[in-house]
Motif scaffolding. Structure first.
Motif, PDB file in Angstrom:
ATOM      1  N   GLN A 180       2.136   4.756   6.526  1.00 51.21           N
ATOM      2  CA  GLN A 180       2.261   5.890   7.436  1.00 51.21           C
ATOM      3  C   GLN A 180       3.606   6.587   7.270  1.00 51.21           C
ATOM      4  N   ASP A 181       4.672   5.805   7.092  1.00 48.69           N
ATOM      5  CA  ASP A 181       6.005   6.388   6.866  1.00 48.69           C
ATOM      6  C   ASP A 181       5.996   7.260   5.612  1.00 48.69           C
ATOM      7  N   VAL A 182       5.387   6.729   4.558  1.00 49.78           N
ATOM      8  CA  VAL A 182       5.369   7.437   3.272  1.00 49.78           C
ATOM      9  C   VAL A 182       4.574   8.724   3.378  1.00 49.78           C
ATOM     10  N   VAL A 183       3.404   8.650   4.024  1.00 51.69           N
ATOM     11  CA  VAL A 183       2.557   9.846   4.154  1.00 51.69           C
ATOM     12  C   VAL A 183       3.259  10.921   4.963  1.00 51.69           C
ATOM     13  N   VAL A 184       3.927  10.522   6.034  1.00 51.09           N
ATOM     14  CA  VAL A 184       4.640  11.489   6.872  1.00 51.09           C
ATOM     15  C   VAL A 184       5.784  12.144   6.101  1.00 51.09           C
ATOM     16  N   CYS A 185       6.520  11.340   5.345  1.00 55.63           N
ATOM     17  CA  CYS A 185       7.734  11.837   4.694  1.00 55.63           C
ATOM     18  C   CYS A 185       7.468  12.507   3.359  1.00 55.63           C
ATOM     19  N   VAL A 186       6.528  11.945   2.593  1.00 60.05           N
ATOM     20  CA  VAL A 186       6.302  12.433   1.238  1.00 60.05           C
ATOM     21  C   VAL A 186       5.001  13.209   1.136  1.00 60.05           C
ATOM     22  N   GLY A 187       4.298  13.356   2.250  1.00 53.72           N
ATOM     23  CA  GLY A 187       2.995  14.014   2.214  1.00 53.72           C
ATOM     24  C   GLY A 187       3.044  15.410   1.641  1.00 53.72           C
ATOM     25  N   ASP A 188       4.071  16.208   2.025  1.00 53.96           N
ATOM     26  CA  ASP A 188       4.158  17.568   1.502  1.00 53.96           C
ATOM     27  C   ASP A 188       4.385  17.573   0.009  1.00 53.96           C
TER      28      ASP A 188
ATOM     29  N   ASP B 109       0.832  -1.210   0.000  1.00 60.01           N
ATOM     30  CA  ASP B 109       0.000   0.000   0.000  1.00 60.01           C
ATOM     31  C   ASP B 109       0.867   1.261   0.000  1.00 60.01           C
ATOM     32  N   ALA B 110       2.032   1.185   0.632  1.00 53.92           N
ATOM     33  CA  ALA B 110       2.957   2.322   0.618  1.00 53.92           C
ATOM     34  C   ALA B 110       3.521   2.533  -0.789  1.00 53.92           C
ATOM     35  N   LEU B 111       3.820   1.427  -1.463  1.00 57.85           N
ATOM     36  CA  LEU B 111       4.324   1.510  -2.841  1.00 57.85           C
ATOM     37  C   LEU B 111       3.261   2.097  -3.758  1.00 57.85           C
ATOM     38  N   ALA B 112       2.012   1.671  -3.584  1.00 55.54           N
ATOM     39  CA  ALA B 112       0.920   2.190  -4.412  1.00 55.54           C
ATOM     40  C   ALA B 112       0.756   3.691  -4.225  1.00 55.54           C
ATOM     41  N   PHE B 113       0.915   4.157  -2.982  1.00 55.32           N
ATOM     42  CA  PHE B 113       0.818   5.596  -2.722  1.00 55.32           C
ATOM     43  C   PHE B 113       1.920   6.354  -3.458  1.00 55.32           C
ATOM     44  N   LEU B 114       3.136   5.842  -3.385  1.00 53.24           N
ATOM     45  CA  LEU B 114       4.255   6.499  -4.056  1.00 53.24           C
ATOM     46  C   LEU B 114       4.047   6.546  -5.557  1.00 53.24           C
ATOM     47  N   VAL B 115       3.627   5.420  -6.136  1.00 49.69           N
ATOM     48  CA  VAL B 115       3.397   5.357  -7.584  1.00 49.69           C
ATOM     49  C   VAL B 115       2.347   6.378  -8.002  1.00 49.69           C
TER      50      VAL B 115
END
Length: 341
Positions: A199-207, A162-168
């Protein structure tokens, strides 16, 4: 040449090859592969004795400069690299002549733009045994997962699906920006610290995610003019060209059209959303569902047609592409059925 072959070639070019043309719409990937080629010969890319930079205009005024630099020996010894920037078709004859009588052992790295299939410069490099042409196309939903995993696994980490899907879905298509954001994510997580979660991805890449072209497209579909203007300005500041922006909006509207078409056939909305690849990010789900309910398949078809017509107009020589792109997006936003009345 395939993407995998182009990556491998840029790190270890064929010894027979004396000049490499690196071109395509992804400026970040062009820069990355040019740097790989340079580092295959020289340890320090800033070495003034072994790295020579030439501009397109310099070579047009003085074509002999290329052979002169290629034949000249480095003052400190070692093989040289000649880097030609902003190369276009006007240099085609120069390189055609050079390949007929190459001199020296320098590696010539030629940085081109988004050269079309009929480009004379591309043909010269593709036809020469001493030359090679490396295309650099934008990363997409097929290539991005592999790239992201490669960067993350190199740091001894693992990313959940799910983290990978968010990044893509949120990193965009520029290789340089993608690599920068994923490396930032790895630094945030720490070396050898296990799995990278959503959660890691949203925190780090959210901006960063708030600056993506998907958010721009969502603003168009939602009829939010102020949000569109803000996102359009940010996209331009990230050097996204108008065609890239139009295609991102088209992809978003295609996803809306797919779901809208399925719901018109009595498929439940949640089931229709499940057909989307990559999956819809949960934070965007409510807004997307509202847009599906407001936009009819016919209205979406008309919007997609307008986007395609604008892209075609942008490709015409001398067309004010930035203006055409902005005008079309503002028109679609103003006509959005989801627009607050």
């Amino acid at each position: 040449m395939t993407a995998n072959r182009a990556d491998a070639f840029s790190r270890s070019p064929d010894p027979v090859c004396q000049a490499v043309l690196v071109y395509g719409p992804d400026e970040g990937l062009v820069q990355e592969r040019c740097l790989n080629l340079l580092k295959s010969v020289v340890e320090d890319p800033r070495d003034p004795f072994r790295v020579v930079d030439l501009e397109n205009d310099q070579l047009k005024k003085d074509p002999a400069l290329l052979s002169d630099e290629a034949a000249a020996l480095s003052m400190m010894g070692g093989r040289k690299v000649i880097r030609v920037k902003s190369a276009g078709d006007l240099l085609a004859n120069l390189f055609k002549d050079y390949f007929q009588n190459p001199v020296g052992d320098a590696l010539i790295v030629v940085e081109g733009g988004d050269l079309p299939g009929r480009s004379r410069l591309r043909k010269v490099f593709e036809d020469s045994k001493q030359g090679a042409a490396l295309p650099c196309y934008k990363d997409d939903e097929k290539s991005l997962p592999g790239l992201i995993r490669q960067i993350i696994e190199k740091e001894g980490l693992f990313i959940e699906n799910d983290a990978l899907a968010f990044l893509v879905g949120n990193l965009g298509t520029d290789r340089r920006l993608t690599r920068r954001e994923v490396e930032k994510l790895c630094l945030y997580k720490g070396i050898n610290s296990g799995k990278i979660s959503l959660q890691d991805v949203v925190v780090c890449v959210g901006d960063t995610a708030s600056l993506t072209l998907d958010d721009l497209a969502a603003a168009v579909a939602a009829g939010k003019t102020d949000e569109l203007e803000k996102q359009l300005l940010r996209a331009q500041q990230e050097h996204q060209n108008p065609i890239t922006i139009l295609r991102a909006v088209s992809r978003y509207f295609q996803r809306l059209h797919l779901v809208s078409g399925l719901t018109a056939q009595s498929v439940p909305l949640d089931k229709a959303l499940g057909t989307l690849r990559p999956p819809l990010f949960w934070k965007a789900a409510d807004a997307f569902k509202l847009q599906v309910r407001k936009w009819s398949p016919l209205a979406l078809t008309k919007a997609l047609s307008q986007l395609m017509e604008t892209e075609a107009a942008c490709k015409k020589t001398g067309a004010p592409s930035e203006t055409l792109c902005a005008r079309t997006l503002l028109e679609l936003t103003a006509k959005s059925p989801a627009r607050a009345r």
